[in-house]
Each structure stands twice: as structure tokens, then as C-alpha cells.
Design a protein around this motif. Structure first.
Motif, PDB file in Angstrom:
ATOM      1  N   ILE A   1      50.980  66.233  63.818  1.00 16.04           N
ATOM      2  CA  ILE A   1      49.703  66.930  63.651  1.00 16.04           C
ATOM      3  C   ILE A   1      49.495  67.346  62.198  1.00 16.04           C
ATOM      4  CG2 ILE A   1      48.469  69.052  64.250  1.00 16.04           C
ATOM      5  CD1 ILE A   1      49.498  68.627  67.123  1.00 16.04           C
ATOM      6  N   SER A   2      50.536  67.809  61.554  1.00 13.99           N
ATOM      7  CA  SER A   2      50.412  68.217  60.145  1.00 13.99           C
ATOM      8  C   SER A   2      50.060  67.029  59.251  1.00 13.99           C
ATOM      9  CB  SER A   2      51.703  68.875  59.675  1.00 13.99           C
ATOM     10  OG  SER A   2      52.796  67.978  59.791  1.00 13.99           O
ATOM     11  N   GLU A   3      50.613  65.864  59.540  1.00 14.39           N
ATOM     12  CA  GLU A   3      50.301  64.665  58.760  1.00 14.39           C
ATOM     13  C   GLU A   3      48.861  64.216  58.984  1.00 14.39           C
ATOM     14  OE1 GLU A   3      54.584  62.397  58.541  1.00 14.39           O
ATOM     15  OE2 GLU A   3      53.473  62.303  60.446  1.00 14.39           O
ATOM     16  N   ILE A   4      48.397  64.315  60.228  1.00  9.52           N
ATOM     17  CA  ILE A   4      47.017  63.953  60.530  1.00  9.52           C
ATOM     18  C   ILE A   4      46.065  64.893  59.796  1.00  9.52           C
ATOM     19  CG2 ILE A   4      45.273  63.762  62.353  1.00  9.52           C
ATOM     20  CD1 ILE A   4      47.601  63.067  64.283  1.00  9.52           C
ATOM     21  N   ALA A   5      46.379  66.182  59.824  1.00  8.73           N
ATOM     22  CA  ALA A   5      45.537  67.166  59.138  1.00  8.73           C
ATOM     23  C   ALA A   5      45.472  66.877  57.641  1.00  8.73           C
ATOM     24  CB  ALA A   5      46.071  68.573  59.382  1.00  8.73           C
ATOM     25  N   ALA A   6      46.603  66.537  57.047  1.00  4.59           N
ATOM     26  CA  ALA A   6      46.615  66.222  55.618  1.00  4.59           C
ATOM     27  C   ALA A   6      45.836  64.937  55.330  1.00  4.59           C
ATOM     28  CB  ALA A   6      48.060  66.088  55.127  1.00  4.59           C
ATOM     29  N   THR A   7      45.998  63.940  56.184  1.00  5.92           N
ATOM     30  CA  THR A   7      45.319  62.670  55.982  1.00  5.92           C
ATOM     31  C   THR A   7      43.805  62.821  56.116  1.00  5.92           C
ATOM     32  OG1 THR A   7      47.226  61.437  56.804  1.00  5.92           O
ATOM     33  CG2 THR A   7      45.118  60.298  56.835  1.00  5.92           C
TER      34      THR A   7
ATOM     35  N   ARG B   1      52.679  54.520  39.603  1.00  4.63           N
ATOM     36  CA  ARG B   1      53.722  54.106  40.541  1.00  4.63           C
ATOM     37  C   ARG B   1      53.910  55.168  41.614  1.00  4.63           C
ATOM     38  NH1 ARG B   1      57.112  49.876  39.223  1.00  4.63           N
ATOM     39  NH2 ARG B   1      56.697  49.007  37.174  1.00  4.63           N
ATOM     40  N   PHE B   2      54.428  54.739  42.747  1.00  8.42           N
ATOM     41  CA  PHE B   2      54.714  55.652  43.846  1.00  8.42           C
ATOM     42  C   PHE B   2      56.167  56.085  43.759  1.00  8.42           C
ATOM     43  CE2 PHE B   2      51.249  53.020  45.438  1.00  8.42           C
ATOM     44  CZ  PHE B   2      50.366  53.999  45.858  1.00  8.42           C
ATOM     45  N   GLU B   3      56.419  57.315  44.229  1.00  8.52           N
ATOM     46  CA  GLU B   3      57.783  57.831  44.234  1.00  8.52           C
ATOM     47  C   GLU B   3      58.662  57.053  45.204  1.00  8.52           C
ATOM     48  OE1 GLU B   3      57.702  61.988  45.038  1.00  8.52           O
ATOM     49  OE2 GLU B   3      56.286  62.387  43.429  1.00  8.52           O
TER      50      GLU B   3
ATOM     51  N   GLN C   1      52.709  54.778  51.721  1.00  5.73           N
ATOM     52  CA  GLN C   1      52.094  54.671  53.045  1.00  5.73           C
ATOM     53  C   GLN C   1      51.048  55.762  53.247  1.00  5.73           C
ATOM     54  OE1 GLN C   1      55.360  54.760  55.793  1.00  5.73           O
ATOM     55  NE2 GLN C   1      55.721  52.563  55.646  1.00  5.73           N
ATOM     56  N   LYS C   2      51.365  56.965  52.848  1.00  6.65           N
ATOM     57  CA  LYS C   2      50.406  58.068  52.988  1.00  6.65           C
ATOM     58  C   LYS C   2      49.183  57.828  52.104  1.00  6.65           C
ATOM     59  CE  LYS C   2      53.576  61.556  54.580  1.00  6.65           C
ATOM     60  NZ  LYS C   2      54.069  62.912  54.468  1.00  6.65           N
ATOM     61  N   TRP C   3      49.391  57.343  50.892  1.00  9.50           N
ATOM     62  CA  TRP C   3      48.272  57.048  50.002  1.00  9.50           C
ATOM     63  C   TRP C   3      47.401  55.948  50.598  1.00  9.50           C
ATOM     64  CZ3 TRP C   3      46.502  52.822  47.230  1.00  9.50           C
ATOM     65  CH2 TRP C   3      45.553  53.075  46.244  1.00  9.50           C
TER      66      TRP C   3
ATOM     67  N   SER D   1      52.361  43.240  53.683  1.00  6.91           N
ATOM     68  CA  SER D   1      52.956  42.810  54.948  1.00  6.91           C
ATOM     69  C   SER D   1      53.475  43.990  55.770  1.00  6.91           C
ATOM     70  CB  SER D   1      54.077  41.792  54.698  1.00  6.91           C
ATOM     71  OG  SER D   1      55.133  42.383  53.988  1.00  6.91           O
ATOM     72  N   GLU D   2      53.958  45.044  55.126  1.00  7.98           N
ATOM     73  CA  GLU D   2      54.488  46.202  55.837  1.00  7.98           C
ATOM     74  C   GLU D   2      53.398  47.095  56.419  1.00  7.98           C
ATOM     75  OE1 GLU D   2      57.022  48.314  53.148  1.00  7.98           O
ATOM     76  OE2 GLU D   2      58.375  46.615  52.908  1.00  7.98           O
ATOM     77  N   ASN D   3      52.224  47.134  55.789  1.00  8.16           N
ATOM     78  CA  ASN D   3      51.203  48.108  56.168  1.00  8.16           C
ATOM     79  C   ASN D   3      49.952  47.518  56.796  1.00  8.16           C
ATOM     80  OD1 ASN D   3      52.286  50.777  55.053  1.00  8.16           O
ATOM     81  ND2 ASN D   3      52.530  49.394  53.322  1.00  8.16           N
ATOM     82  N   SER D   4      49.804  46.212  56.802  1.00  7.78           N
ATOM     83  CA  SER D   4      48.567  45.593  57.273  1.00  7.78           C
ATOM     84  C   SER D   4      48.231  45.934  58.712  1.00  7.78           C
ATOM     85  CB  SER D   4      48.633  44.070  57.111  1.00  7.78           C
ATOM     86  OG  SER D   4      48.558  43.721  55.770  1.00  7.78           O
ATOM     87  N   ALA D   5      49.159  45.761  59.612  1.00 11.73           N
ATOM     88  CA  ALA D   5      48.875  45.977  61.034  1.00 11.73           C
ATOM     89  C   ALA D   5      48.500  47.438  61.300  1.00 11.73           C
ATOM     90  CB  ALA D   5      50.070  45.574  61.877  1.00 11.73           C
TER      91      ALA D   5
END
Length: 161
Positions: free
Chosen positions: A124-130, A48-50, A56-58, A11-15
Motif C-alpha cells: 500500500i505504501s508503494e502504491i501511494a508513492a507511485t 543513472r539509477f542506484e 523499476q519504481k521510476w 525485457s525485465e519490465n515490459s510485461a
């Protein structure tokens, strides 16, 4: 992962993930398929996630990978008009529709960079990592996309870009 935690994650990440998949595929049905595959991988994940941010990043990374797999697939040879996708975004005015139409006409790499930067609010750094690319590459894609949008929409419309 418990069923309650999974339901909350969906529910938090679908949209957010749906609009990301839609920016890749330009088709609501294909975006839904990618979203479903992404959440199946979440359900099957043993580790498990930290925290929520790492999840969200995963999920974003998995969604991007699913989109790329879809784009490599010979199944994707069909296309859908923008009108089929317009309901996925909240469009308040005709100007919003014009902007979405222009963004959807951008090349895929530029379209994804614009989507992650403006629609998702990523740095921008997050986009590059993703996207597993260099920050300079992301900046170049954003610059080129802005130039394309400025050409498509005109100088007056693009002052805020």
C-alpha cells in the motif's frame, strides 16, 4: 545507459508495465503506445539509477504519468471491448475471465489500485508513492473496489479478496 542495459531493462519490465498501462487504458494498442513512450523516456534519461529497484519504481511512475496524459487526451474518446484486452493477461479459466471483466468495469482509480496491489504485488505504501496519494486513499480505493467486485461476482467468489 548502454544498449545492453536498456535491452535488459525492457525485457525485465515490459510485461509488468504493459499490464499496468492496460489497466488504465483498457486497450492493447494504447497500452503498447504508452509502454513505448515509457521506454523512450528511459533511453533518453541522462542520470543513472542506484539499483534495479529504483529503476523499476521510476519506470512505474513514468508509466502512470503517461497513462494519465493519455487519459486527458481528447484522442482517447474511443473504446475497445474487453475481448480485445483479454489476451494481455494469462487467463486459465472462465473464472479468471469473469474476474478480469469485473476488474475492468471498476472505476479507473479503483481498477489501478487493485491492479497494483493484486497483479503487481505492490504494498500500500508503494502504491501511494507511485500514485502520489495518501496511504489512506489507497486503502479506501481498495476497500471500495473489493466491495464492487463482491457485488459483481458474489460472496463465494470474493472470499479470497
Amino acid at each position: 545507459m548502454t544498449e545492453a542495459a536498456f535491452t535488459a531493462a525492457v525485457s525485465e519490465n515490459s510485461a509488468r508495465l504493459y499490464s499496468l498501462a492496460l489497466s488504465y487504458t483498457r486497450c492493447a494498442d494504447d497500452a503498447n503506445d504508452i509502454l513505448q513512450n515509457t521506454f523512450i523516456k528511459l533511453w533518453n534519461r541522462q542520470e543513472r539509477f542506484e539499483d534495479a529497484v529504483s529503476m523499476q519504481k521510476w519506470l512505474t511512475r513514468v508509466c502512470v504519468n503517461e497513462c494519465k496524459s493519455y487519459l486527458r487526451s481528447p484522442f482517447r474518446r474511443r473504446t475497445v471491448s474487453l475481448a480485445a484486452c483479454q489476451n494481455a493477461y494469462q487467463l486459465d479459466k472462465d473464472a479468471d475471465y469473469d474476474l478480469l471483466a469485473a476488474v475492468m468495469r471498476l472505476p479507473q482509480k479503483e481498477r489501478v489500485a487493485i491492479h497494483l496491489f493484486y497483479f503487481e504485488g505492490y504494498q500500500i505504501s508503494e502504491i501511494a508513492a507511485t500514485l502520489r496519494t495518501k496511504e489512506a486513499t489507497v486503502k479506501t480505493r481498495l476497500r471500495r473496489a473489493r466491495a464492487h467486485l463482491k457485488t459483481m461476482l458474489g460472496d463465494d467468489y470474493c472470499d479470497e479478496l
